[in-house]
Write an enzyme that holds these catalytic residues in place. Structure first.
Site, PDB file in Angstrom:
ATOM      1  N   ASP A 200       1.081  -1.300  -0.234  1.00  0.00           N
ATOM      2  CA  ASP A 200       0.129   0.112  -0.152  1.00  0.00           C
ATOM      3  C   ASP A 200       1.090   1.463  -0.208  1.00  0.00           C
ATOM      4  OD1 ASP A 200      -1.511   1.964   0.797  1.00  0.00           O
ATOM      5  OD2 ASP A 200      -3.175   0.911   1.923  1.00  0.00           O
ATOM      6  N   HIS A 201       1.714   1.702  -1.309  1.00  0.00           N
ATOM      7  CA  HIS A 201       2.420   2.770  -1.028  1.00  0.00           C
ATOM      8  C   HIS A 201       1.707   3.884  -0.549  1.00  0.00           C
ATOM      9  CE1 HIS A 201      -0.233   4.705  -4.365  1.00  0.00           C
ATOM     10  NE2 HIS A 201       0.610   5.955  -4.021  1.00  0.00           N
ATOM     11  N   HIS A 263      -6.066   3.317   0.954  1.00  0.00           N
ATOM     12  CA  HIS A 263      -5.501   4.238   1.193  1.00  0.00           C
ATOM     13  C   HIS A 263      -6.044   4.616   2.719  1.00  0.00           C
ATOM     14  CE1 HIS A 263      -3.012   3.148  -2.188  1.00  0.00           C
ATOM     15  NE2 HIS A 263      -3.353   3.685  -2.620  1.00  0.00           N
TER      16      HIS A 263
HETATM   17  C1  BG6 Z   1      -2.811   4.722  -7.003  1.00  0.00           C
HETATM   18  C2  BG6 Z   1      -4.365   5.030  -7.144  1.00  0.00           C
HETATM   19  O1  BG6 Z   1      -3.379   3.713  -5.297  1.00  0.00           O
HETATM   20  O2  BG6 Z   1      -3.184   5.502  -5.499  1.00  0.00           O
HETATM   21  C3  BG6 Z   1      -5.088   5.656  -8.294  1.00  0.00           C
HETATM   22  O3  BG6 Z   1      -4.876   3.408  -7.691  1.00  0.00           O
HETATM   23  C4  BG6 Z   1      -4.107   7.045  -7.598  1.00  0.00           C
HETATM   24  O4  BG6 Z   1      -6.004   5.843  -8.655  1.00  0.00           O
HETATM   25  C5  BG6 Z   1      -2.974   6.840  -6.529  1.00  0.00           C
HETATM   26  O5  BG6 Z   1      -4.705   7.631  -8.191  1.00  0.00           O
HETATM   27  C6  BG6 Z   1      -2.666   7.892  -5.765  1.00  0.00           C
HETATM   28  O6  BG6 Z   1      -1.526   7.724  -4.907  1.00  0.00           O
HETATM   29  P1  BG6 Z   1      -1.271   9.753  -4.653  1.00  0.00           P
HETATM   30  O7  BG6 Z   1       0.107   8.950  -4.406  1.00  0.00           O
HETATM   31  O8  BG6 Z   1      -0.735  10.331  -5.759  1.00  0.00           O
HETATM   32  O9  BG6 Z   1      -2.066   9.945  -3.643  1.00  0.00           O
END
Ligand code: BG6
Length: 509
Positions: A200-201, A263
């Protein structure tokens, strides 16, 4: 000269004793020609090298279906790093990384390809002293997760006797509870839970790691972090972009599966969790899971009342999107954490595409003090707010009331604003740097444990089910606005409002 500090053997404290781990390894990236690899993984690897956080004995093998020589592939990676890396590309350092990158072409179904890969990895083991250790990074569409893991197993590439093999899996991990259970079984039949790194980045973002520190390392937050002092919590993650070129994937996901299940619920667990008994991976995950287990049991009536969905005008014309699509590009929820600390405190969550700003923030609104001393004539008494700014600005913002300078007895809300990444020389690592670094060290704290995934799906499935059976009135918001009006009503009904995010605080002051 370049010296590497994450040496062959890396020590980590575990239960007070020093455990020595071997970090020498080969990282095999399935999906080596994809967007994620070029935009995120390769720049992250370059930055890790720059920060002296890559092992000396290390190389990368990218697997893709397109025909390419090592040289051609390396040139493409060079361009991507130049374009996307947060640290400017240094030619000398690039030469070091370049020599560690290889390309293998095969289709993910092709047994010969895996057999060749195995032989090639064994050869590289000799050249790089990588001892059979592997990280298999699945940067591919989810339909390939099971296949690749099965093939790696069939071809004897996951043994875990003297060496270690780990798998890193991108989201989405399933598209509902059943498919996630199925996928998990397939993966953990081959890789143990300990060697399964579900990404989950958001957990790799600096400020997410900071939430626990802010809460548990400061005396003035923890005592008021409960339903006695907190009125509501607002967790927002807004994006200005639409679905871009991901219509095919997004149509099946929607904001609920794409952002809320992972997230947003992770942000909620970190905000609501109890202090863990220690900082070991399991202790932290245990506390996070308790929050997910305490989420209010959802009935269809509650879903209809407390969950709002939206779709931006124009979504139905996006590439690979159905002209009568019912997929939501916006979701807002009122969530309750039914435990002693949080009983009665609403957590409002919202996320959406094509909103006015790119911003992720957690806002804690504190309860008002009794209006005994300061009334209307002193100016409106604003609630105390604590804002945890996740991105793009990283920091913490505190709003409180003070006397307006001058002879009139007026109160004004003032703010104390700490911006971490505004400081000169502060260039926070990208989430993927931290995640790859941790996977190399064998630390899965910033990855999602299976039961976290399981409980999040259980919760989200209840909402998805109701939404599946109710036709929405889409599209219902204009690009560049804050989503459908029902999202505002969700709070208005409780006499609250969404606080502005993304640097618009001043309009409230
Ligand atoms: C991803 C989603 O996990 O997270 C995307 O699949 C989204 O749809 C993205 O745009 C948002 O990540 P960040 O780091 O740009 O907030």
């Amino acid at each position: 000269m370049y010296r590497n500090s994450l040496c062959l053997r890396h020590g980590m404290e575990e239960g007070g004793t020093m455990v020595v781990m071997d970090v020498s390894s080969i990282m095999v990236i399935f999906g080596g020609t994809g967007d994620l690899t070029h935009r995120k993984l390769m720049p992250a690897l370059y930055n890790l090298l720059y920060e002296k956080n890559l092992p000396e004995n290390f190389c990368i093998v990218s697997v893709g279906r397109r025909d390419k020589t090592d040289d051609l592939y390396r040139n493409e990676v060079y361009e991507s790093i130049k374009k996307y890396s947060r640290i400017k590309l240094d030619e000398e350092l690039w030469k070091i990384l370049r020599n560690k990158i290889y390309y293998q072409k095969f289709d993910f179904h092709d047994d010969d390809g895996y057999a060749r890969l195995k032989g090639f990895l064994n050869e590289l083991d000799e050249n790089y002293n990588t001892d059979g250790n592997r990280i298999f990074y699945l940067a591919v569409a989810p339909e390939y997760f099971e296949l690749i893991v099965e093939k790696l197993n069939e071809h004897g590439m996951v043994e875990n006797n003297k060496s270690w093999q780990r798998v890193m899996i991108e989201k989405p991990f399933g598209r509902d509870l059943n498919s996630a259970v199925y996928l998990n079984k397939k993966i953990t039949d081959v890789f143990s839970e300990k060697n399964t790194y579900r990404i989950d980045h958001y957990l790799g973002k600096e400020m997410l790691q900071n939430i626990m520190v802010i809460r548990f390392a400061n005396v003035f937050f923890e005592p008021v972090w409960n339903n006695k002092y907190i009125d509501n919590v607002q967790i927002s993650s807004s994006e200005t972009v639409g679905v871009e070129n991901r219509g095919g994937y997004y149509e099946k996901a929607g904001a609920l599966r794409d952002m809320i299940q992972n997230h947003m619920l992770q942000l909620l667990t970190l905000t609501a969790m109890e202090p863990p008994v220690d900082l070991t991976t399991d202790s932290i995950h245990d506390e996070k899971v308790k929050v997910l287990k305490s989420l209010q049991e959802l009935t269809p009536e509650l879903v209809l009342k407390n969950a709002v969905r939206g779709q931006y005008e124009g979504y139905r014309y996006e590439d690979r999107v159905s002209p009568d699509s019912d997929t939501e590009t916006f979701a807002a929820l009122k969530v309750f954490v039914d435990n002693f600390r949080w009983a009665g405190v609403p957590f409002y969550i919202r996320t959406g595409k094509k909103l006015p700003v790119k911003s992720t923030e957690i806002i804690i609104q504190f309860k008002p003090l009794p209006g005994i001393l300061y009334f209307k004539e002193y100016g409106e008494l604003m609630p105390n707010l604590l804002v945890i700014k996740i991105q793009p600005e990283e920091g913490v913002f505190l709003q409180f009331n003070a006397k307006k300078p001058g002879t009139l007895n007026k109160l004004i809300p003032v703010k104390m604003d700490f911006c971490q990444n505004c400081q000169v020389g502060m260039n926070s690592p990208e989430a993927y740097e931290r995640l790859i670094y941790d996977a190399l060290r064998g630390d899965s704290t910033l990855f999602t444990r299976w039961d976290e995934v399981e409980y999040s799906w259980k919760y989200v499935d209840k909402i998805a089910e109701v939404w599946r059976n109710e036709k929405p009135d889409f599209p219902n918001y204009k690009p560049g606005t804050w989503g459908p009006t029902d999202a505002d009503n969700l709070l208005l009904k409780d006499n609250f409002k969404w606080w502005s995010i993304g640097g618009f605080y001043d309009e409230n002051l």
